[in-house]
Motif scaffolding. Structure first.
Motif, PDB file in Angstrom:
ATOM      1  N   LEU A 124       0.803  -1.212   0.000  1.00 23.24           N
ATOM      2  CA  LEU A 124       0.000   0.000   0.000  1.00 23.24           C
ATOM      3  C   LEU A 124       0.841   1.268   0.000  1.00 23.24           C
ATOM      4  O   LEU A 124       0.316   2.361   0.007  1.00 23.24           O
ATOM      5  CB  LEU A 124      -0.929   0.006   1.221  1.00 23.24           C
ATOM      6  N   ALA A 125       2.158   1.129   0.012  1.00 25.89           N
ATOM      7  CA  ALA A 125       3.027   2.296   0.120  1.00 25.89           C
ATOM      8  C   ALA A 125       3.487   2.816  -1.236  1.00 25.89           C
ATOM      9  O   ALA A 125       4.323   3.705  -1.300  1.00 25.89           O
ATOM     10  CB  ALA A 125       4.237   1.945   0.977  1.00 25.89           C
ATOM     11  N   GLY A 126       2.957   2.278  -2.315  1.00 23.59           N
ATOM     12  CA  GLY A 126       3.354   2.748  -3.638  1.00 23.59           C
ATOM     13  C   GLY A 126       4.719   2.255  -4.064  1.00 23.59           C
ATOM     14  O   GLY A 126       5.350   2.853  -4.926  1.00 23.59           O
ATOM     15  N   GLU A 127       5.178   1.159  -3.491  1.00 24.17           N
ATOM     16  CA  GLU A 127       6.476   0.597  -3.851  1.00 24.17           C
ATOM     17  C   GLU A 127       6.304  -0.534  -4.850  1.00 24.17           C
ATOM     18  O   GLU A 127       5.235  -1.119  -4.975  1.00 24.17           O
ATOM     19  CB  GLU A 127       7.176   0.057  -2.601  1.00 24.17           C
ATOM     20  N   VAL A 128       7.379  -0.831  -5.556  1.00 24.35           N
ATOM     21  CA  VAL A 128       7.429  -2.012  -6.407  1.00 24.35           C
ATOM     22  C   VAL A 128       8.447  -2.954  -5.792  1.00 24.35           C
ATOM     23  O   VAL A 128       9.651  -2.826  -6.012  1.00 24.35           O
ATOM     24  CB  VAL A 128       7.814  -1.670  -7.862  1.00 24.35           C
ATOM     25  N   LEU A 129       7.973  -3.864  -4.976  1.00 25.09           N
ATOM     26  CA  LEU A 129       8.863  -4.801  -4.306  1.00 25.09           C
ATOM     27  C   LEU A 129       9.365  -5.830  -5.299  1.00 25.09           C
ATOM     28  O   LEU A 129       8.600  -6.316  -6.141  1.00 25.09           O
ATOM     29  CB  LEU A 129       8.127  -5.506  -3.171  1.00 25.09           C
ATOM     30  N   PRO A 130      10.642  -6.185  -5.242  1.00 19.82           N
ATOM     31  CA  PRO A 130      11.148  -7.196  -6.169  1.00 19.82           C
ATOM     32  C   PRO A 130      10.526  -8.558  -5.909  1.00 19.82           C
ATOM     33  O   PRO A 130      10.286  -8.943  -4.765  1.00 19.82           O
ATOM     34  CB  PRO A 130      12.659  -7.213  -5.891  1.00 19.82           C
ATOM     35  N   VAL A 131      10.220  -9.272  -6.969  1.00 18.87           N
ATOM     36  CA  VAL A 131       9.717 -10.635  -6.863  1.00 18.87           C
ATOM     37  C   VAL A 131      10.922 -11.554  -6.693  1.00 18.87           C
ATOM     38  O   VAL A 131      11.912 -11.443  -7.422  1.00 18.87           O
ATOM     39  CB  VAL A 131       8.921 -11.023  -8.117  1.00 18.87           C
ATOM     40  N   LEU A 132      10.836 -12.440  -5.721  1.00 17.59           N
ATOM     41  CA  LEU A 132      11.955 -13.337  -5.418  1.00 17.59           C
ATOM     42  C   LEU A 132      11.693 -14.724  -5.996  1.00 17.59           C
ATOM     43  O   LEU A 132      10.611 -15.290  -5.823  1.00 17.59           O
ATOM     44  CB  LEU A 132      12.152 -13.438  -3.900  1.00 17.59           C
ATOM     45  N   PHE A 133      12.693 -15.276  -6.685  1.00 13.46           N
ATOM     46  CA  PHE A 133      12.612 -16.625  -7.241  1.00 13.46           C
ATOM     47  C   PHE A 133      13.825 -17.432  -6.799  1.00 13.46           C
ATOM     48  O   PHE A 133      14.888 -16.882  -6.483  1.00 13.46           O
ATOM     49  CB  PHE A 133      12.595 -16.590  -8.771  1.00 13.46           C
ATOM     50  N   LEU A 134      13.668 -18.730  -6.819  1.00 11.91           N
ATOM     51  CA  LEU A 134      14.777 -19.657  -6.629  1.00 11.91           C
ATOM     52  C   LEU A 134      15.169 -20.213  -7.992  1.00 11.91           C
ATOM     53  O   LEU A 134      14.305 -20.647  -8.765  1.00 11.91           O
ATOM     54  CB  LEU A 134      14.374 -20.820  -5.719  1.00 11.91           C
ATOM     55  N   GLY A 135      16.471 -20.193  -8.318  1.00  9.16           N
ATOM     56  CA  GLY A 135      16.891 -20.763  -9.590  1.00  9.16           C
ATOM     57  C   GLY A 135      18.105 -20.073 -10.149  1.00  9.16           C
ATOM     58  O   GLY A 135      18.680 -19.157  -9.545  1.00  9.16           O
ATOM     59  N   THR A 136      18.466 -20.495 -11.357  1.00  8.07           N
ATOM     60  CA  THR A 136      19.655 -19.955 -12.015  1.00  8.07           C
ATOM     61  C   THR A 136      19.336 -19.212 -13.303  1.00  8.07           C
ATOM     62  O   THR A 136      20.191 -18.575 -13.890  1.00  8.07           O
ATOM     63  CB  THR A 136      20.641 -21.091 -12.335  1.00  8.07           C
ATOM     64  N   GLY A 137      18.095 -19.298 -13.779  1.00  5.97           N
ATOM     65  CA  GLY A 137      17.718 -18.630 -15.013  1.00  5.97           C
ATOM     66  C   GLY A 137      16.280 -18.932 -15.376  1.00  5.97           C
ATOM     67  O   GLY A 137      15.579 -19.666 -14.670  1.00  5.97           O
TER      68      GLY A 137
END
Length: 462
Positions: free
Chosen positions: A212-225
């Protein structure tokens, strides 16, 4: 006396504007027109605007305007959902821990109190709640929604049915990583992944992600590509990625042709009604609509400014192809030299549920549904397409919304892509054979090129 009169008029006009937002409007005429809805500039939304205005989902103002570029708040979005989906009342019927008793910043006197209090239960996981300084649950009804905030909210709507469960985490990762303005981080080490999720401040004291703070939080993934990618333990990353990829695949909310989702752009009134119409059609297409509404939208009755209902995208009355998934019209097919023949179809939305390999080949067993795919031509000017299958399978070809039907006997076909930004494909089994064990397999092949390919056969005179 004159000043007093001016003040009275000013107050009266202010109340008229508020009434246009907060209260159900008077019945709209089927041929209602808005002075500021341009059939050219707003062509992508004009059908949805008039359709939703007729159903009182989002109405115009007393001065005859719709204000398509004005942004919407969470409360306004909620009221629109409440009006269109008149059977959808999760919190009204919730019990126990799912029930929300109220929000500190939404009093019973608030104009949208009823829609907010009857819709939002604890089943809504992201993008809805916050905490006040006193630790009370808040809704922030007047917050102007960004596109990413709405996408996060849509994860939980309609019993999460807007999320495509057919997409694997690897598929979702591949789609999200193609967005130019949605940050993501990939960790090969599980401990690094979990440390990042705990230390970047994405969760508030209530355990809700800071959406709700107007941020774009990074999406976190597991992996190499992109070809080796999966979900980790961060529920918010998994939900946001699933929502973005599903909305992109279904066409409900998409990135533009350059790959920009515009996450911090505010949702406009024109966008809102278009998204609502796409959701309505998506639920209808999947036979879920009856669970949520009794309202029937007459898609062919969506008016257009300056023209009669159903006359096309502009006010000229020119013919066009109607797209029920976006409630808009596309102009008639203009031959680009590709010698495309066949009949028109109304299913001109591009869904992406299947993906070509690096050689432009896609093979699928159609027992699991038709092939639905797309390519971006970029600098290429020609496309050669072919389709091979066990049984007869035909092909819809969608070029920036304009659609043609190709029989399998017409393939392979080379098409000129003069200015085309997006090419969609959808197969159609001609006579499905219910006796074939295991279904039928189809292979769709595409090849893009800058120069026109030589389609002459060996030994044939040119």
């Amino acid at each position: 006396m004159k000043n007093k009169t001016r003040r009275i008029k000013g107050v009266w006009l202010m109340w008229l504007v508020m009434i246009g937002l907060a209260l159900p409007a008077l019945p709209a005429r089927a041929d209602a027109e808005f002075s500021d809805v341009d059939p050219q500039k707003n062509s992508w939304a004009v059908g949805s605007i008039y359709l939703m205005a007729q159903k009182q989902v989002l109405t115009g103002y007393p001065d005859g305007t719709f204000r398509p570029n004005q942004t919407i708040s969470k409360a306004e979005w909620t009221a629109m959902i409440y009006r269109l989906f008149d059977k959808y009342r999760p919190n009204l019927y919730a019990t126990g821990l799912q029930k929300i008793d109220g929000f500190a910043d939404v009093s019973p006197e608030h104009w949208a109190y009823k829609p907010i209090s009857e819709i939002y239960s604890h089943s809504f996981n992201w993008g809805v709640y916050g905490l006040s300084n006193m630790g009370q649950l808040t809704f922030r009804p007047d917050m102007q929604l960004t596109r990413l905030q709405l996408a996060d909210m849509l994860y939980s709507f309609f019993d999460t049915r807007l999320i495509d469960r057919r997409m694997s985490p690897n598929d979702i990762c591949s789609v999200v990583s193609d967005f130019k303005d949605i940050p993501y981080t990939m960790y090969g080490n599980k401990n690094q992944y979990e440390d990042a999720a705990k230390t970047d401040g994405r969760y508030d004291a209530a355990g809700s992600a800071a959406t709700l703070a107007g941020e774009v939080l990074p999406v976190l993934f597991l992996g190499t590509g992109k070809s080796d990618c999966s979900f980790g333990t961060d529920a918010f990353s998994n939900a946001q990625a699933s929502s973005l990829a599903s909305l992109q695949a279904s066409g409900i909310m998409t990135a533009n042709e350059l790959g920009y989702f515009r996450p911090l752009d505010k949702v406009t009134r024109a966008e809102a009604v278009t998204i609502l119409n796409r959701i309505y059609n998506y639920l209808s297409k999947n036979y879920w609509l009856g669970d949520y509404t009794t309202i029937q939208l007459d898609q062919t009755g969506a008016g257009s400014s300056g023209g009669s209902a159903g006359s096309g995208g502009g006010g000229s009355g020119s013919s066009g192809v109607y797209n029920p998934d976006t409630s808009s019209y596309y102009p008639d097919w203009q031959d680009t030299g590709g010698d495309i023949s066949g009949s028109w179809s109304n299913d001109s939305i591009v869904n992406v549920t299947d993906y070509f390999d690096d050689k432009g080949v896609l093979t699928k067993n159609l027992q699991n549904g038709e092939i639905e795919a797309a390519v971006l031509p970029k600098e290429n000017r020609y496309l050669t397409v072919d389709l091979q299958s066990q049984d007869k399978v035909d092909l819809y070809l969608i070029l920036d919304g304009k659609i043609a039907f190709l029989k399998q006997e017409e393939l392979p076909k080379t098409i000129e892509l003069d200015g085309i930004k997006l090419v969609g494909f959808r197969t159609l089994q001609r006579n499905p054979n219910p006796m074939r064990v295991g279904g039928t397999t189809a292979t769709l092949t595409v090849k893009l090129s800058v120069d026109k390919p030589d389609t002459s056969k060996p030994g044939k005179k040119k």
